[in-house]
Scaffold this motif. Sequence first.
Motif, PDB file in Angstrom:
ATOM      1  N   TYR A 183       0.823  -1.232  -0.084  1.00 29.44           N
ATOM      2  CA  TYR A 183       0.051  -0.040   0.171  1.00 29.44           C
ATOM      3  C   TYR A 183       0.864   1.252  -0.119  1.00 29.44           C
ATOM      4  O   TYR A 183       0.495   2.203   0.498  1.00 29.44           O
ATOM      5  N   TYR A 184       2.012   1.170  -0.713  1.00 29.36           N
ATOM      6  CA  TYR A 184       3.179   2.087  -0.579  1.00 29.36           C
ATOM      7  C   TYR A 184       2.757   3.497  -1.123  1.00 29.36           C
ATOM      8  O   TYR A 184       2.570   3.388  -2.427  1.00 29.36           O
ATOM      9  N   GLY A 185       2.309   4.600  -0.550  1.00 28.04           N
ATOM     10  CA  GLY A 185       1.904   5.664  -0.975  1.00 28.04           C
ATOM     11  C   GLY A 185       0.480   5.771  -1.453  1.00 28.04           C
ATOM     12  O   GLY A 185       0.044   7.012  -2.065  1.00 28.04           O
ATOM     13  N   ALA A 186      -0.191   5.078  -1.422  1.00 28.93           N
ATOM     14  CA  ALA A 186      -1.592   4.643  -1.995  1.00 28.93           C
ATOM     15  C   ALA A 186      -2.538   5.274  -0.891  1.00 28.93           C
ATOM     16  O   ALA A 186      -2.134   5.260   0.266  1.00 28.93           O
ATOM     17  N   THR A 187      -3.861   5.620  -1.219  1.00 32.33           N
ATOM     18  CA  THR A 187      -4.818   6.088  -0.287  1.00 32.33           C
ATOM     19  C   THR A 187      -5.981   5.405  -0.519  1.00 32.33           C
ATOM     20  O   THR A 187      -6.347   4.772  -1.399  1.00 32.33           O
ATOM     21  N   VAL A 188      -6.875   5.546   0.306  1.00 28.66           N
ATOM     22  CA  VAL A 188      -8.419   4.845   0.107  1.00 28.66           C
ATOM     23  C   VAL A 188      -8.892   4.745  -1.330  1.00 28.66           C
ATOM     24  O   VAL A 188      -9.221   3.718  -1.684  1.00 28.66           O
ATOM     25  N   GLN A 189      -9.169   5.870  -1.792  1.00 25.00           N
ATOM     26  CA  GLN A 189      -9.843   5.965  -3.331  1.00 25.00           C
ATOM     27  C   GLN A 189      -9.052   5.340  -4.074  1.00 25.00           C
ATOM     28  O   GLN A 189      -9.707   4.707  -5.110  1.00 25.00           O
ATOM     29  N   ASP A 190      -7.537   5.296  -4.053  1.00 19.07           N
ATOM     30  CA  ASP A 190      -7.057   4.522  -5.077  1.00 19.07           C
ATOM     31  C   ASP A 190      -7.337   2.878  -5.003  1.00 19.07           C
ATOM     32  O   ASP A 190      -7.539   2.510  -6.134  1.00 19.07           O
ATOM     33  N   ARG A 229      -1.657  -3.670 -15.811  1.00 22.35           N
ATOM     34  CA  ARG A 229      -2.206  -4.771 -15.068  1.00 22.35           C
ATOM     35  C   ARG A 229      -3.463  -5.088 -14.776  1.00 22.35           C
ATOM     36  O   ARG A 229      -4.024  -6.171 -14.494  1.00 22.35           O
ATOM     37  N   MET A 230      -4.067  -3.989 -14.510  1.00 21.06           N
ATOM     38  CA  MET A 230      -5.575  -3.774 -14.063  1.00 21.06           C
ATOM     39  C   MET A 230      -6.481  -4.219 -15.173  1.00 21.06           C
ATOM     40  O   MET A 230      -7.660  -4.367 -14.938  1.00 21.06           O
ATOM     41  N   GLU A 231      -5.958  -4.021 -16.271  1.00 25.48           N
ATOM     42  CA  GLU A 231      -6.582  -4.016 -17.766  1.00 25.48           C
ATOM     43  C   GLU A 231      -7.505  -3.067 -17.748  1.00 25.48           C
ATOM     44  O   GLU A 231      -8.745  -3.308 -18.201  1.00 25.48           O
ATOM     45  N   LEU A 232      -7.381  -1.828 -17.170  1.00 26.20           N
ATOM     46  CA  LEU A 232      -8.095  -0.646 -17.383  1.00 26.20           C
ATOM     47  C   LEU A 232      -7.611   0.346 -17.811  1.00 26.20           C
ATOM     48  O   LEU A 232      -6.370   0.342 -18.136  1.00 26.20           O
ATOM     49  N   LYS A 233      -8.041   1.583 -18.179  1.00 32.46           N
ATOM     50  CA  LYS A 233      -7.539   2.549 -18.913  1.00 32.46           C
ATOM     51  C   LYS A 233      -6.881   3.582 -17.842  1.00 32.46           C
ATOM     52  O   LYS A 233      -7.165   3.635 -16.703  1.00 32.46           O
ATOM     53  N   VAL A 234      -5.985   4.502 -18.510  1.00 30.87           N
ATOM     54  CA  VAL A 234      -5.102   5.546 -17.674  1.00 30.87           C
ATOM     55  C   VAL A 234      -6.012   6.764 -17.896  1.00 30.87           C
ATOM     56  O   VAL A 234      -6.215   7.160 -18.842  1.00 30.87           O
ATOM     57  N   PRO A 235      -6.560   7.340 -16.677  1.00 34.09           N
ATOM     58  CA  PRO A 235      -7.249   8.734 -16.870  1.00 34.09           C
ATOM     59  C   PRO A 235      -6.343   9.699 -17.208  1.00 34.09           C
ATOM     60  O   PRO A 235      -5.179   9.796 -16.726  1.00 34.09           O
ATOM     61  N   GLU A 236      -6.999  10.866 -17.648  1.00 38.05           N
ATOM     62  CA  GLU A 236      -6.022  11.886 -17.940  1.00 38.05           C
ATOM     63  C   GLU A 236      -5.458  12.659 -16.729  1.00 38.05           C
ATOM     64  O   GLU A 236      -4.798  13.515 -16.782  1.00 38.05           O
ATOM     65  N   ILE A 237      -6.522  12.563 -15.876  1.00 36.74           N
ATOM     66  CA  ILE A 237      -6.380  13.223 -14.467  1.00 36.74           C
ATOM     67  C   ILE A 237      -7.110  12.381 -13.498  1.00 36.74           C
ATOM     68  O   ILE A 237      -8.222  11.757 -13.666  1.00 36.74           O
ATOM     69  N   PRO A 238      -6.191  12.083 -12.095  1.00 35.49           N
ATOM     70  CA  PRO A 238      -6.952  11.343 -11.121  1.00 35.49           C
ATOM     71  C   PRO A 238      -8.296  12.018 -11.027  1.00 35.49           C
ATOM     72  O   PRO A 238      -8.584  13.251 -11.051  1.00 35.49           O
ATOM     73  N   TRP A 239      -9.340  11.102 -10.573  1.00 29.67           N
ATOM     74  CA  TRP A 239     -10.836  11.563 -10.430  1.00 29.67           C
ATOM     75  C   TRP A 239     -11.440  11.376  -9.084  1.00 29.67           C
ATOM     76  O   TRP A 239     -12.636  10.972  -8.723  1.00 29.67           O
ATOM     77  N   LEU A 240     -10.649  11.788  -8.135  1.00 28.64           N
ATOM     78  CA  LEU A 240     -10.852  11.832  -6.640  1.00 28.64           C
ATOM     79  C   LEU A 240     -12.386  12.670  -6.205  1.00 28.64           C
ATOM     80  O   LEU A 240     -13.110  11.860  -5.563  1.00 28.64           O
ATOM     81  N   THR A 241     -12.281  13.713  -6.757  1.00 21.22           N
ATOM     82  CA  THR A 241     -13.572  14.371  -6.833  1.00 21.22           C
ATOM     83  C   THR A 241     -14.384  14.489  -7.832  1.00 21.22           C
ATOM     84  O   THR A 241     -15.678  14.987  -8.153  1.00 21.22           O
ATOM     85  N   VAL A 290      -8.547   3.240 -13.983  1.00 22.51           N
ATOM     86  CA  VAL A 290      -8.161   3.239 -12.561  1.00 22.51           C
ATOM     87  C   VAL A 290      -7.862   4.410 -11.966  1.00 22.51           C
ATOM     88  O   VAL A 290      -8.256   5.405 -12.595  1.00 22.51           O
ATOM     89  N   GLN A 291      -7.914   4.333 -10.578  1.00 21.68           N
ATOM     90  CA  GLN A 291      -7.722   5.372  -9.738  1.00 21.68           C
ATOM     91  C   GLN A 291      -6.286   5.327  -9.167  1.00 21.68           C
ATOM     92  O   GLN A 291      -6.158   4.181  -8.391  1.00 21.68           O
ATOM     93  N   LEU A 292      -5.663   6.309  -9.123  1.00 23.18           N
ATOM     94  CA  LEU A 292      -4.187   6.368  -8.595  1.00 23.18           C
ATOM     95  C   LEU A 292      -3.724   7.680  -8.501  1.00 23.18           C
ATOM     96  O   LEU A 292      -3.155   8.093  -9.367  1.00 23.18           O
ATOM     97  N   GLY A 293      -3.872   8.265  -7.377  1.00 18.80           N
ATOM     98  CA  GLY A 293      -3.343   9.769  -7.239  1.00 18.80           C
ATOM     99  C   GLY A 293      -2.922  10.109  -5.836  1.00 18.80           C
ATOM    100  O   GLY A 293      -2.190  11.058  -5.962  1.00 18.80           O
ATOM    101  N   GLY A 294      -2.847   9.124  -5.148  1.00 21.64           N
ATOM    102  CA  GLY A 294      -2.077   9.534  -3.711  1.00 21.64           C
ATOM    103  C   GLY A 294      -3.060  10.491  -3.175  1.00 21.64           C
ATOM    104  O   GLY A 294      -4.243  10.676  -3.290  1.00 21.64           O
ATOM    105  N   ALA A 295      -2.549  11.231  -2.045  1.00 24.88           N
ATOM    106  CA  ALA A 295      -3.169  12.119  -1.132  1.00 24.88           C
ATOM    107  C   ALA A 295      -4.024  12.806  -1.853  1.00 24.88           C
ATOM    108  O   ALA A 295      -5.598  12.973  -1.346  1.00 24.88           O
ATOM    109  N   LEU A 296      -3.863  13.689  -2.940  1.00 22.91           N
ATOM    110  CA  LEU A 296      -4.531  14.778  -3.364  1.00 22.91           C
ATOM    111  C   LEU A 296      -4.705  14.439  -5.023  1.00 22.91           C
ATOM    112  O   LEU A 296      -5.517  15.434  -5.498  1.00 22.91           O
TER     113      LEU A 296
END
Length: 450
Positions: A103-110, A218-230, A192-198
């Motif tokens: 869970y290195y550097g990741a957060t709940v929403q990731d 690896r997740m067989e998902l696409k890369v977002p143009e920007i993390p979608w936390l909100t 995928v969602q991978l953004g860390g804290a903010l």
Amino acid sequence: MSTSVLDSVVYRHLWGTDEVRGLLDETARLQGWLDILAKLAEAQAEVGIIPADCAQMICEHADVALLDIDEIAEQTRATGHSTLGLIRCLQQVLPEPAREWVYYGATVQDLTDTWFATVMRSVGDIVQRDLKTLESEAVRLAVEHRDTIMCGRTHGQPGLPITFGYKAAVWVSELRRHLERLREGRTRWEFVQLGGALGTMEFWGDAAVPMLRAFARRMELKVPEIPWLTSRDRISEFVTLLAMISATIGKIGQEIYELQRPEIDELQEPHKHGTVGSITMPHKVNPEISEHLVTLSRLVRADASVALEGILSEHERDGRSWKCEWVVVPEACQLACVATRLAIDLLSGLRVNTQRMRDNLIARGGYVQSAAALRTLSGSVGKHTAQQLLYDATMKGIGDRSSLAEALLSDSRIHRYLTADQIADVIESADVLGSARYFIDTVIQNGGAS
């Protein structure tokens, strides 16, 4: 003991399917989260963020069977954190060298948002499969009943003749648009969602973007143009589409519910001997399936309203938005999928009373031909004048319980322009369906386009 009908041993067959339940129950969710942690570790090892041997250890131990779910629950309550209980329990079973790298550097929403992306992918597969089957059943009805004449109704009242095939073709067209929306929507949801804290991924430095790409692969998902936390529009759109699909299914159920009333008796849903409608009225055969489809539709639409609220998310993280999704997304998935399965059963076993459809049309005393009379009379006096004359005549005729022919013949103003033979031709005309058959054929022929 379960406190929800969705998980009730007694009632859950009405509120979900075992297939979807197997994707969403607690064990499946925790395993899904562990799988994501394993894929994240592999991606981090690939770009040099964590040691490769530690990533391998994480993958080997990311198994919910190795963990104590009760301990996870206790740790979750103790920490007040959504995923720290899981992480601590995973650390307990990991070899010591790997414990600091999980869970290195990741957060709940990731973790949870990426899992929701996999849920939307899996449930999307199920919905797409079952919607195609439902569409096929509606197509079959449209073809078989292309010429089955019945009374069309507006505002709940008899209007003009249609065919049952026309009604079914409307269902087909609507279901196909949902299939199209599903195919289009999946290009927006499966990220995928991978953004860390903010969402800026600052914890991983220059390796952040390469890690993001490796993780998505690896997740067989696409890369977002920007993390979608909100940015909760992806999940809102998905749940809203489930609501739209459920609404169409509910509409079909409601139509069948109404048309199987004994006083109408044009349709009957499949009934299995031994099914009891009432323990106080032994004669009753209730419209259990069609009624339940309307109930399910109402609930999914309610879930969609909550999911839409999530779009109003505050600053760079807002738990009020995504925590609501933990409730409504699994529920909407369960309810929509069981609705689709029940709708397939409903249409595949639907009994169409063609004679009753014709009898109900005849029982209207020819008044369903009033539009044909309007068309004929308009050529002599103009459309609006003809409408007024026919309104007066038909209202008097209905009040006197006379037929349309009798009503028209008894009105001297109309009889001045239409002879008895012309009135008889209008009443007996075979050209009562307009372009209904054309539209049915067009829908059927366009099947490949869906």
